[in-house]
Motif scaffolding. Structure first.
Motif, PDB file in Angstrom:
ATOM      1  N   LYS A  46       1.113  -1.934  11.574  1.00 33.33           N
ATOM      2  CA  LYS A  46       1.570  -0.544  11.398  1.00 33.33           C
ATOM      3  C   LYS A  46       0.384   0.355  11.056  1.00 33.33           C
ATOM      4  O   LYS A  46      -0.678  -0.145  10.662  1.00 33.33           O
ATOM      5  CB  LYS A  46       2.620  -0.497  10.293  1.00 33.33           C
ATOM      6  N   TYR A  50      -3.643  -0.614  10.012  1.00 31.89           N
ATOM      7  CA  TYR A  50      -4.255  -0.182   8.749  1.00 31.89           C
ATOM      8  C   TYR A  50      -5.550   0.606   9.024  1.00 31.89           C
ATOM      9  O   TYR A  50      -6.527   0.497   8.272  1.00 31.89           O
ATOM     10  CB  TYR A  50      -4.542  -1.379   7.830  1.00 31.89           C
ATOM     11  N   PHE A  94       9.752  -1.693  11.660  1.00 31.50           N
ATOM     12  CA  PHE A  94      10.201  -1.661  10.268  1.00 31.50           C
ATOM     13  C   PHE A  94      11.130  -0.496   9.932  1.00 31.50           C
ATOM     14  O   PHE A  94      12.079  -0.650   9.179  1.00 31.50           O
ATOM     15  CB  PHE A  94       9.000  -1.538   9.318  1.00 31.50           C
ATOM     16  N   ARG A 141      14.079   0.016  -1.059  1.00 28.78           N
ATOM     17  CA  ARG A 141      13.472   0.956  -0.110  1.00 28.78           C
ATOM     18  C   ARG A 141      14.319   0.991   1.141  1.00 28.78           C
ATOM     19  O   ARG A 141      14.954   1.985   1.459  1.00 28.78           O
ATOM     20  CB  ARG A 141      12.052   0.494   0.247  1.00 28.78           C
ATOM     21  N   HIS A 170      11.686  -7.827   1.650  1.00 29.89           N
ATOM     22  CA  HIS A 170      10.314  -7.496   1.273  1.00 29.89           C
ATOM     23  C   HIS A 170      10.146  -7.586  -0.239  1.00 29.89           C
ATOM     24  O   HIS A 170      10.998  -7.125  -0.997  1.00 29.89           O
ATOM     25  CB  HIS A 170       9.987  -6.081   1.765  1.00 29.89           C
ATOM     26  N   ASN A 205       4.799 -11.093   2.641  1.00 28.92           N
ATOM     27  CA  ASN A 205       3.623 -10.348   3.111  1.00 28.92           C
ATOM     28  C   ASN A 205       2.400 -11.192   2.724  1.00 28.92           C
ATOM     29  O   ASN A 205       2.540 -12.369   2.383  1.00 28.92           O
ATOM     30  CB  ASN A 205       3.604  -8.945   2.496  1.00 28.92           C
ATOM     31  N   THR A 206       1.202 -10.599   2.740  1.00 24.21           N
ATOM     32  CA  THR A 206       0.012 -11.394   2.411  1.00 24.21           C
ATOM     33  C   THR A 206       0.134 -12.018   1.019  1.00 24.21           C
ATOM     34  O   THR A 206      -0.088 -13.227   0.851  1.00 24.21           O
ATOM     35  CB  THR A 206      -1.259 -10.509   2.445  1.00 24.21           C
ATOM     36  N   ARG A 221       4.651 -12.378   7.204  1.00 27.22           N
ATOM     37  CA  ARG A 221       4.288 -11.085   7.808  1.00 27.22           C
ATOM     38  C   ARG A 221       3.108 -10.462   7.078  1.00 27.22           C
ATOM     39  O   ARG A 221       3.247  -9.429   6.413  1.00 27.22           O
ATOM     40  CB  ARG A 221       5.444 -10.078   7.716  1.00 27.22           C
ATOM     41  N   GLY A 223      -0.371  -8.361   6.422  1.00 26.56           N
ATOM     42  CA  GLY A 223      -1.151  -7.245   6.951  1.00 26.56           C
ATOM     43  C   GLY A 223      -2.541  -7.274   6.327  1.00 26.56           C
ATOM     44  O   GLY A 223      -3.507  -7.726   6.928  1.00 26.56           O
ATOM     45  N   ILE A 224      -2.626  -6.855   5.055  1.00 25.90           N
ATOM     46  CA  ILE A 224      -3.926  -6.601   4.426  1.00 25.90           C
ATOM     47  C   ILE A 224      -4.879  -7.793   4.470  1.00 25.90           C
ATOM     48  O   ILE A 224      -6.089  -7.619   4.622  1.00 25.90           O
ATOM     49  CB  ILE A 224      -3.724  -6.094   2.964  1.00 25.90           C
ATOM     50  N   TYR A 350      -5.708  -0.952   0.730  1.00 29.85           N
ATOM     51  CA  TYR A 350      -4.788  -0.492   1.770  1.00 29.85           C
ATOM     52  C   TYR A 350      -4.967   1.012   2.038  1.00 29.85           C
ATOM     53  O   TYR A 350      -5.002   1.455   3.185  1.00 29.85           O
ATOM     54  CB  TYR A 350      -3.329  -0.640   1.324  1.00 29.85           C
TER      55      TYR A 350
END
Ligand SMILES: *Cc1c(COP(=O)(O)O)cnc(C)c1O
Length: 368
Positions: A46, A50, A94, A141, A170, A205-206, A221, A223-224, A350
């Protein structure tokens, strides 16, 4: 020609370069695959990966074996599909199934994430393609509430019309490994998912990948971590830097005791010092808040920021580094210092990555 710029490390240009190392990205992906095995490892790309450039890095991830990608918006998904092709790679959105995006899903073979009962009803009425259900397990969220999952579980008629590929949730506190909310969310999520038709589950996530095997489920899933940033507020992490900035030194001057530097004259030299003015400023995403506690590197050694960061320029203390700090020499930022610079600015890696400016010449190292 941009290839000429790319090959001249000394920088014959007055613009900063953003250098993205795709081999390092591939190694970070491999680290995540190893940690999460046997779970599948998707990539979160997304916000243009980043800030790294999704079109330039996602094809490499696909070559490394990544078969699922997550974006924020359907428009990002359409652009990503054009970049990776790969008919079999899944692209999840998402932000959820919104009416205005309906045509993009079949056209670009996107997988809708259904975040509430209205989205699910609408999707079931309009589409026959693949979908996922997002369950909220405590971050509040996006996603179905526990009560909404219960109500949906009773709707066999609706559920059997869906081509359901994934149920996800999440974590709110994966950046704090010892936070009790991690365990609570895991148990709430698996209980809720147990009420829905069997399919793959995804929570981590990470930070979640690093929490341990209980959190991996069927698909992670991250990302960072792919991009070399820390998923944690404090603890160490196993990822290597992917992104560095090289900004050319434009001018070097000798400061006498009492000489001030920059707007507001906030730095005053205590003794004779060498100051290098480099072509990087807050317009490029180096936060002004970094101010006096930030630093760049000259030939690998730290050069502290002197005074305030301006829009296009930053002044570094290169006392003792004069031999490597001539006009045209590169001053390096981010890289191994990404998280330290973020902390100095009161933010996280991030945000630093996603705020990198538009002025950079973007250079990609390693195979596409
Ligand atoms: C951004 C995001 C991720 C990736 O998180 P990282 O901390 O960067 O690994 C995963 N899942 C959701 C829902 C996200 O919004």
């Amino acid at each position: 020609m941009s290839a000429d710029f790319a090959s001249s490390a000394a920088g014959s240009t007055s613009a900063p370069r953003l250098i993205i190392d795709r081999d390092a990205l591939a190694r970070n992906y491999a680290r995540l695959v190893e940690r999460a095995a046997p779970a599948q490892v998707a990539a979160v790309v997304k916000a243009d990966a980043y800030g790294l450039g999704a079109a330039a890095i996602a094809p490499r991830l696909a070559r490394e074996g990544c078969r699922a990608f997550f974006v924020a918006t359907a428009e990002e998904g359409a652009n990503l599909r054009a970049a990776i092709g790969h008919r079999e790679a899944e692209i999840f959105v998402f932000n959820g199934y919104m009416p205005g995006d309906a045509a993009l899903y079949p056209e670009h073979r996107l997988t809708a994430i259904l975040n509430d009962p209205d989205q699910l009803e609408l999707f079931a009425a309009e589409q026959t393609g693949p979908c996922a259900i997002h369950v909220d397990s405590g971050i509040n969220r996006l996603g179905f509430s526990t009560a909404q999952v219960e109500a949906l579980a009773a709707r066999a008629d609706l559920l059997e019309r869906l081509d359901l590929r994934l149920v996800l949730s999440h974590l709110a506190c994966a950046d704090e490994p010892d936070h009790p909310m991690n365990r609570e969310q895991l148990s709430r999520f698996t209980a809720a998912a147990g009420r829905l038709p069997a399919t793959r589950l995804s929570l981590a996530n990470t930070g979640g990948v690093l929490l341990g095997a209980d959190y991996h489920l069927d698909m992670a899933r991250p990302g960072i971590g792919l991009y070399g940033g820390s998923p944690f507020a404090e603890a160490d992490h196993p990822f290597e830097p992917v992104v560095r900035v090289e900004a050319p030194v434009l001018q070097v001057r000798a400061l006498e005791p009492g000489d001030a530097v920059g707007y507001g004259a906030t730095y005053v030299a205590d003794r004779q010092r060498s100051a290098a003015t480099v072509a990087l400023g807050y317009a490029d995403g180096l936060p002004r808040a970094v101010g006096g506690s930030g630093y760049g590197r000259i030939a690998g050694r730290k050069a502290p920021v002197l005074g305030r960061i301006s829009m296009d320029l930053t002044v570094l203390d290169v006392t003792g580094l004069e031999a490597d700090a001539a006009p045209g020499s590169p001053a390096v930022f981010l890289g191994e210092d990404l998280d330290a610079i973020a902390r100095a600015a009161g933010t996280i890696g991030y945000e630093l990555l996603t705020r990198l400016g538009a002025r950079f010449q973007r250079v990609y190292e390693g195979a596409a």
